[in-house]
Each structure stands twice: as C-alpha cells, then as structure tokens.
Scaffold this active site. Structure first.
Site, mmCIF file in Angstrom:
data_model
loop_
_atom_site.group_PDB
_atom_site.id
_atom_site.type_symbol
_atom_site.label_atom_id
_atom_site.label_comp_id
_atom_site.label_asym_id
_atom_site.label_seq_id
_atom_site.Cartn_x
_atom_site.Cartn_y
_atom_site.Cartn_z
ATOM 1 N N CYS A 157 60.646 38.939 32.418
ATOM 2 C CA CYS A 157 60.396 38.026 33.534
ATOM 3 C C CYS A 157 59.980 38.882 34.711
ATOM 4 O O CYS A 157 60.778 39.699 35.198
ATOM 5 C CB CYS A 157 61.645 37.217 33.876
ATOM 6 S SG CYS A 157 61.473 36.251 35.406
ATOM 7 N N CYS A 404 69.661 26.037 51.161
ATOM 8 C CA CYS A 404 68.830 26.367 49.996
ATOM 9 C C CYS A 404 68.197 25.119 49.396
ATOM 10 O O CYS A 404 67.546 25.189 48.352
ATOM 11 C CB CYS A 404 69.646 27.119 48.944
ATOM 12 S SG CYS A 404 71.076 26.215 48.330
#
Length: 447
Positions: A157, A404
């Site tokens: 990733c 967030c």
C-alpha cells in the site's frame, strides 16, 4: 425510469462525499472516480425509485484536473477514493466538502479557509491495519474492495512506506510457509484476522490479531523481522468478536520493544499497540501548532482537554501559568497519560478518567469565575447532543474543536452556535488520496 444494468450518458455535476453526482432522466446518479465536469458512459449497479449508483464504462470527456493514479490497485482497492485527482483538486474537494457539510447539515455559512496540504501525498502513514483472508498456503493481505469485505491482495500500500511493504512481505511468507489459516468472516473460523504495523521514529510495533489464542510458533517471524528492523516489538492481540472491530481487549507482548518512545513538538511520548496517534506526523504537528495558536493561552486561566487520549496534545498545551485538566474515558489511555505527564514533568496536569458529561461540570465548578479554554478531539461520532449540552451550560470562553468527520462536526456546531460564534474553520489534509479530512474550528462565546 433508470434500472439496474442500464448504460447512461452521464455528466458529473457536483460532489457527494467521495462520489460525483448528476441527474439523468429525473434520477440522481452517484458515480465514483470522476471529476466535476467530466462526461462518461456509466453502468447502473443499483437503482431504487429516483436514486441510482453506477460505475464508469467509458470516459468521454476528461478533465484537466485528472491524473494517472499512482497505484495500480486503484479502482479495485477501496482505500483511496481521490487518487485520480491532481493534488490541488483534492485540496479543493476537501475544502468544499467541509463547507457544504457545515452549510447543509449545520446551517452555518462561514468562510472555510483553504485546506492545508500534507508535505507527503504518498508514504505518509505511520500506521496500517490490514485484513488477512484467503486460505492456508495462499493468504491475501491488503485492503477491502470498495463497499465490500473482499480483500484485494496487495504487495504494497503506497500510502505506507518501505516499512509496510517489508512487513507485509515477511508476514505473508511466514503465514504461507506454515500453512496458517486466515480468518473467514462467514464461518468465523481461521486463526489470523489482521496484521497491524506502526512505524514512528525508526521504531516498529507489529501486532498479529488472532481469532482467539495464538497457537503457532512466532520465532520464525521474529527472526525474519530482525533482518529488516533493528528496533521492533511484536505483540499478539486476541479478538473473537463477530464484528469489524480490529483489536480485541487482550494484547500479549511477544518480543522486543514494549513501546515506541519519541519526542514531537518538545513532548516526550510512549506509544503502545492500542495508543491513539495521528497517522500523518507532518499534518499532526501542523494541527497541534494551529491549536496552540488559536487557543490564545496568554489569556487562559484554566485549560480543559476533552477526549484527551494518551495526552500528547495535553502536554503540548500545558503550562506552569494555568492548570490543565485532561478528560478521557478509556482507562488504558489515562494510564498512558499519567506516564506521559511524569515523563514531561508537567505537574500542572490533572488526568481524569471519566465521561465528559460527568467530569466537565465538576472541573468548571472547581474553577468558577476563571477564563476557561477548551480543546475537544472526539472520535468520528463527534460530541453528540449530550456533550454539546454540557458544554453550553459550562460557560467556557473559547473552544478549539478538532474533527475527523465534517458531517458530525456540522451537526455539533449547529447546537453550539446558539452560544458560540464560529470564528475560524480550516481543513487539514491528514489523509491524502482519500476523501477523509481533518478540520480545526475555533469557537468563541458570544457577548
């Protein structure tokens, strides 16, 4: 009427979270991996009444804001939603997302400042949690496909760095060589559920998440890790819950480091496998610096940090000039916060384990008549109505809200704006190439 499997001529007219939105035949159609203004032939995956979801079959009109995705898993993996956008467009997208949520959900029409960029758009994550699936001898380690729990097997990733690529490679080789059975979400069988890695300041913590007690010899994995990581710690976490929560409640230390130790922004800290720590070191520091600036601690007589976690921001904001109270519900986090307080010699900090609704009124009563500043950094669910109500009755002078999730932020600001002015809103790109964004807000009490 638009139906499943229909192919449509579609124009992306706006954004809706990570997807574009347009109208075709009186049906609102959502399509990912496009940019506003682009045109495409799309195929409908799902349709009900006047709403449909589709994917691109052929791009007919390409935006100048489009770029070639850096990752060959893009479109298969659900980890990144914006990698097809140039970075300037990603920042504009996130600024607009925050502004629209505040306006539509919170009924707050405020100037949202430009999104603060991350210095790194790839290789920025200091932590990755990757599911393990497949079968014995042929495990799959990677990210889930978009809107599914099918794992895309990945060699790397690229939001992580060399350390995560190496870790995944070593763990895959270990599991396959010993024919260890991966977890199956349908039968709840199998042994290994996730591999979690955190790499900060040259130190790596690895957590193997086991479906119950780990029964295999980890010595070969330890020896493999030694070849690539001079400083590492290995843990096993037991999780038998039949849900998508990654970590269970029981963690056992196996080898090496018991914690990562470092110093950021002048504050010493120790991180354990379950410690909350922002995943992007560069943007984390920018947010904390802005928080310190906005609070105007030169006029603060009492500081309260709610949802304080292990206390990194608490210690950054603490001063000999005023008492600081940190309120956190998680007992293990408060224990770590007490350790950090001692590490940094901040005797003026009082760490409180408890619910904000219960503990904040006590703190305010003990400091009646003083000018109180507060910082809140809640999880994605935000503050909620009860905490907002507690804050409204607490006569706090100014608040920095670190969010967030701009949707729950907007909901909370709608409640808080009855007594507070929203004076400053700025997004920070903690998660480049994804649709997620952190937002910092300053609230000052009216009158």
């Amino acid at each position: 009427m638009v139906k499943q499997n229909d192919k449509l001529n579609y124009t992306a007219q706006g954004y809706a979270n990570a997807e574009t939105v347009g109208v075709v035949e009186d049906t609102t159609v959502f399509v990912p991996q496009m940019i506003v203004g682009e045109e495409a032939i799309v195929k409908v995956n799902y349709a009900k009444r006047n709403v449909a979801y589709a994917d691109v079959v052929q791009l007919l009109k390409r935006s100048a804001k489009r770029k070639q995705p850096s990752c060959h898993y893009f479109g298969k993996c659900g980890g990144c939603a914006l990698m097809h956008m140039r970075y300037t467009e990603q920042l504009a997208f996130k600024r607009n997302k925050v502004a629209q949520n505040l306006k539509k959900i919170g009924a707050i029409d405020v100037d949202v400042l430009p999104c603060v960029a991350s210095d790194k758009v790839l290789g920025y994550r200091n932590k990755l949690s990757l599911p393990v699936r497949g079968r014995a001898g042929n495990v799959k380690i990677g990210m889930f496909q978009r809107a599914s729990h099918i794992v895309v097997d990945m060699d790397n990733c690229i939001l992580g760095d060399w350390w995560s690529k190496t870790l995944v490679q070593l763990f895959r080789e270990y599991l396959n060589s010993r024919k260890i059975v991966p977890y199956n979400e349908k039968t709840f069988a199998g042994q290994v559920r996730h591999i979690v890695g955190r790499y900060v300041d040259g130190q790596l913590l690895v957590t193997v998440v086991s479906n119950g007690k780990w029964r295999e010899d980890l010595a070969p994995f330890v020896e493999a890790l030694k070849q690539s990581f001079p400083l590492f710690g290995l843990f096993v976490n037991e999780n038998t819950a039949k849900n998508n929560v990654i970590l269970g409640n029981k963690t056992r230390h196996v080898h090496g480091l018991k914690y990562i130790e470092g110093r950021h922004m002048g504050v010493r800290f120790r991180l354990r496998p379950d410690s909350f720590f922002q995943v992007n070191d560069n943007v984390k520091d920018k947010i904390y610096q802005k928080t310190r600036e906005l609070l105007d601690t030169s006029r603060t007589e009492v500081l309260v940090d709610c949802f304080s976690g292990i206390g990194i921001l608490t210690n950054i904001l603490a001063s000999d000039s005023y008492p600081t109270y940190a309120i956190e519900l998680e007992k293990s986090a408060v224990k770590d916060a007490e350790e950090m307080k001692l590490l940094n010699g901040n005797a003026n900090i009082t760490n409180i384990c408890g619910d904000v609704n219960v503990e904040l009124p006590k703190v305010m009563q003990a400091n009646a008549g003083k000018r109180v500043s507060m910082v809140v950094d809640p999880p994605r669910k935000g503050l909620g109505e009860s905490v907002c109500d507690t804050v409204l009755h607490s006569q706090i002078d100014n608040i920095v809200y670190i969010s967030c999730d701009s949707a729950t932020l907007a909901r909370d600001l709608k409640l808080l704006s009855t007594a507070y002015d929203v004076c400053y809103v700025q997004p920070f790109d903690m998660f480049p190439n994804t649709a997620e964004v952190e937002t910092v807000v300053l609230l000052t009490r009216k009158n």
